[in-house]
Design an enzyme around this catalytic site. Structure first.
Site, PDB file in Angstrom:
ATOM      1  N   HIS A  82       0.766  -1.266   0.016  1.00  0.00           N
ATOM      2  CA  HIS A  82      -0.008  -0.019   0.055  1.00  0.00           C
ATOM      3  C   HIS A  82       0.891   1.006  -0.054  1.00  0.00           C
ATOM      4  O   HIS A  82       1.904   1.316   0.560  1.00  0.00           O
ATOM      5  CB  HIS A  82      -1.250   0.035   1.327  1.00  0.00           C
ATOM      6  CG  HIS A  82      -0.194  -0.064   2.591  1.00  0.00           C
ATOM      7  ND1 HIS A  82       0.025   0.949   3.127  1.00  0.00           N
ATOM      8  CD2 HIS A  82      -0.039  -1.083   3.484  1.00  0.00           C
ATOM      9  CE1 HIS A  82       0.513   0.660   4.640  1.00  0.00           C
ATOM     10  NE2 HIS A  82       0.451  -0.335   4.725  1.00  0.00           N
ATOM     11  N   ASP A  84      -0.086   4.268   0.980  1.00  0.00           N
ATOM     12  CA  ASP A  84      -0.378   5.349   2.304  1.00  0.00           C
ATOM     13  C   ASP A  84       0.534   5.205   3.444  1.00  0.00           C
ATOM     14  O   ASP A  84       0.830   3.855   3.681  1.00  0.00           O
ATOM     15  CB  ASP A  84      -1.814   5.539   2.711  1.00  0.00           C
ATOM     16  CG  ASP A  84      -2.610   4.147   3.115  1.00  0.00           C
ATOM     17  OD1 ASP A  84      -2.090   3.032   2.860  1.00  0.00           O
ATOM     18  OD2 ASP A  84      -3.227   4.425   4.069  1.00  0.00           O
ATOM     19  N   ASP A 142       6.207   1.091   6.338  1.00  0.00           N
ATOM     20  CA  ASP A 142       5.066   0.479   6.267  1.00  0.00           C
ATOM     21  C   ASP A 142       4.096   1.502   5.302  1.00  0.00           C
ATOM     22  O   ASP A 142       3.691   2.482   5.750  1.00  0.00           O
ATOM     23  CB  ASP A 142       4.446   0.301   7.707  1.00  0.00           C
ATOM     24  CG  ASP A 142       2.893   0.092   7.841  1.00  0.00           C
ATOM     25  OD1 ASP A 142       2.517  -0.676   6.700  1.00  0.00           O
ATOM     26  OD2 ASP A 142       2.442   0.125   8.768  1.00  0.00           O
ATOM     27  N   GLU A 176      -4.787   1.912   2.686  1.00  0.00           N
ATOM     28  CA  GLU A 176      -4.793   0.740   3.587  1.00  0.00           C
ATOM     29  C   GLU A 176      -4.902   1.147   5.001  1.00  0.00           C
ATOM     30  O   GLU A 176      -5.606   0.488   6.126  1.00  0.00           O
ATOM     31  CB  GLU A 176      -3.650  -0.048   3.462  1.00  0.00           C
ATOM     32  CG  GLU A 176      -3.748  -1.420   3.968  1.00  0.00           C
ATOM     33  CD  GLU A 176      -2.822  -1.400   5.652  1.00  0.00           C
ATOM     34  OE1 GLU A 176      -3.043  -2.546   6.092  1.00  0.00           O
ATOM     35  OE2 GLU A 176      -2.299  -0.524   5.892  1.00  0.00           O
ATOM     36  N   GLU A 177      -4.225   1.985   5.755  1.00  0.00           N
ATOM     37  CA  GLU A 177      -4.213   2.374   6.948  1.00  0.00           C
ATOM     38  C   GLU A 177      -5.325   3.195   7.489  1.00  0.00           C
ATOM     39  O   GLU A 177      -5.555   3.058   8.914  1.00  0.00           O
ATOM     40  CB  GLU A 177      -3.238   3.531   7.335  1.00  0.00           C
ATOM     41  CG  GLU A 177      -1.585   3.066   6.796  1.00  0.00           C
ATOM     42  CD  GLU A 177      -0.803   2.271   7.801  1.00  0.00           C
ATOM     43  OE1 GLU A 177      -1.847   1.978   8.598  1.00  0.00           O
ATOM     44  OE2 GLU A 177       0.083   1.966   7.687  1.00  0.00           O
ATOM     45  N   ASP A 199       3.763  -6.610   3.451  1.00  0.00           N
ATOM     46  CA  ASP A 199       3.298  -5.358   4.637  1.00  0.00           C
ATOM     47  C   ASP A 199       3.669  -5.864   6.233  1.00  0.00           C
ATOM     48  O   ASP A 199       2.870  -5.573   6.970  1.00  0.00           O
ATOM     49  CB  ASP A 199       1.942  -5.140   4.350  1.00  0.00           C
ATOM     50  CG  ASP A 199       1.445  -3.993   4.783  1.00  0.00           C
ATOM     51  OD1 ASP A 199       2.181  -3.253   5.449  1.00  0.00           O
ATOM     52  OD2 ASP A 199       0.105  -4.123   5.217  1.00  0.00           O
ATOM     53  N   HIS A 380       4.592   3.638  12.482  1.00  0.00           N
ATOM     54  CA  HIS A 380       3.511   4.646  12.760  1.00  0.00           C
ATOM     55  C   HIS A 380       3.994   5.706  13.657  1.00  0.00           C
ATOM     56  O   HIS A 380       3.137   6.522  14.122  1.00  0.00           O
ATOM     57  CB  HIS A 380       2.144   3.980  13.322  1.00  0.00           C
ATOM     58  CG  HIS A 380       1.468   3.140  12.328  1.00  0.00           C
ATOM     59  ND1 HIS A 380       0.278   2.668  12.446  1.00  0.00           N
ATOM     60  CD2 HIS A 380       1.765   2.485  11.268  1.00  0.00           C
ATOM     61  CE1 HIS A 380      -0.128   2.038  11.590  1.00  0.00           C
ATOM     62  NE2 HIS A 380       0.555   1.910  10.903  1.00  0.00           N
TER      63      HIS A 380
END
Length: 408
Positions: A82, A84, A142, A176-177, A199, A380
């Protein structure tokens, strides 16, 4: 080939945070910028059938090198990541650098450093090189590490046409997030028989079991009146919400659970005496326990409605299910990934994911999709790192898997 870390550095510099409050797809313009960059790179390296649709889903093809009749017998394999990054912390890591771990704290900048306290794995990484930020942004490994690894693997196979393999489809997806990654994913257009999301986290991590997940919204209408004359009349919506939350088992909160233990998480609570709203997420790997947890929350709401009069409205919606239910029907996905990791010297760690991936939804949409590691940690937030040696091994694993599927 451009080194995998150099790709990640370029992609990480773009701010591609997703935005749950946006109704567009992708939810942010930064994701469009990365999608256009990747589309050009995919075309330049020689991938074919490269498409970027109106919702920001980017697909491409590595053609088979097998004779036509033999290629028909090999499944079309997909690899997905992904574009994002999480909305939890500022994106756009323009000031990345490579550091070598010697066991001492690593100064990042902006008053932040990697220490054994906030990064317990640090001592085990002595001798490894890490890509880090300057402490003001997250890194975005990520899942831009996954994008980098997939494209490096494609470059390698394009440069080595003597390696026989079937048709490979790659896909880079938005949002995705914020849980929307598969929402507009066209499984038919993607055209793979099975796939992997790249991922995951640490070296050798391989997951084909995720949570079953649901969201719950609680709306509470109280009875507001001046506190001086409130006796036997006032019903405080905030206190009613607190009473409801207190009836859930404390040991079923995330901070007290691990491994396959499920939980309730109170994500938000806001309001006033007259009106309050609460939002929960409900998680469990076991489908029966998952259903029991949803029933428990409903039972509590029903009890309080009987106690206070109908004050509580509860809405529960399923988000995704444990992909194991689908993946276990395709043992070749599990066996090939494990064999490929062992073949290139990667220790295998099969663990249930305490979360979900795009594969959680895609598997139930007709595309069985377990999850491979990318070689990153501390996702994150500003302490996020990518272990360069692990990323390089991820590329080798992808290539080895593609070779093995071509031989079947």
């Amino acid at each position: 080939m451009e080194p995998v870390v150099e790709k990640l550095k370029r992609y990480a510099a773009l701010d591609t945070q997703s935005d749950a409050d946006s109704e567009s797809c992708p939810s942010t313009e930064g994701q469009w910028a990365l999608a256009r960059m990747l589309k050009q790179e995919m075309e330049d390296m020689g991938l074919v059938d490269v498409t970027l649709d109106e919702n920001g889903y980017l697909f491409g093809t590595l053609p088979s090198t097998l004779p036509e009749e033999q290629a028909k017998k090999v499944p079309v394999l997909g690899f997905l990541s992904h574009m994002d990054t999480a909305p939890d912390f500022k994106g756009g890591a323009k000031n990345t650098r490579i550091v070598k771990v010697d066991g001492s704290p690593i100064e990042l900048g902006h008053g932040r450093s990697l220490t054994e306290k906030n990064f317990p794995q640090l001592p085990s990484l002595v001798g490894e090189e890490l890509l880090v930020t300057d402490g003001s942004t997250l890194l975005g490994a990520d899942d831009k590490a996954g994008i980098s690894e997939i494209l490096c693997a494609m470059e390698y196979l394009l440069e080595h046409p003597e390696i026989q393999h079937g048709k490979i489809r790659i896909g880079f997806t938005p949002d995705e997030e914020i849980g929307r990654g598969p929402h507009r994913f066209d499984v038919k257009a993607f055209g793979a028989d099975m796939a992997y999301t790249v991922d995951g986290g640490e070296l050798g991590e391989f997951s084909y079991e995720t949570f079953n997940a649901a969201s719950a919204k609680v709306v509470i209408d109280g009875e507001s009146i001046h506190p001086g004359s409130a006796k036997d009349i006032m019903i405080n919506a905030l206190l009613l919400g607190m009473e409801m939350n207190a009836m859930l088992p404390v040991q079923m909160r995330p901070e007290y659970t691990e491994n396959r233990e499920g939980f309730f998480l109170l994500e938000s609570m806001e309001g006033n005496l007259a009106h309050a709203e609460m939002e929960y997420i409900i998680r469990d790997h076991d489908k029966e326990k998952f259903e029991t947890k949803k029933a428990m929350l409903q039972k509590i709401a029903d009890f309080l409605n009987e106690k206070y009069g109908k004050r509580i409205s509860l809405t529960i919606e399923d988000s995704y299910y444990n992909m194991l239910e689908v993946i276990e029907k395709y043992p070749v996905l599990i066996d090939t990934a494990i064999a490929a990791m062992k073949a290139v010297g990667v220790p295998v760690h099969v663990e249930p994911t305490r979360g979900g991936t795009d594969g959680s939804q895609l598997s139930f949409m007709g595309l069985p999709t377990p999850n491979l590691f990318v070689g990153g940690m501390n996702f994150h937030g500003p302490y996020e790192v990518a272990v360069i040696g692990w990323m390089e091994k991820a590329v080798r694993v992808i290539v080895e898997m593609i070779k093995r599927f071509g031989e079947q």
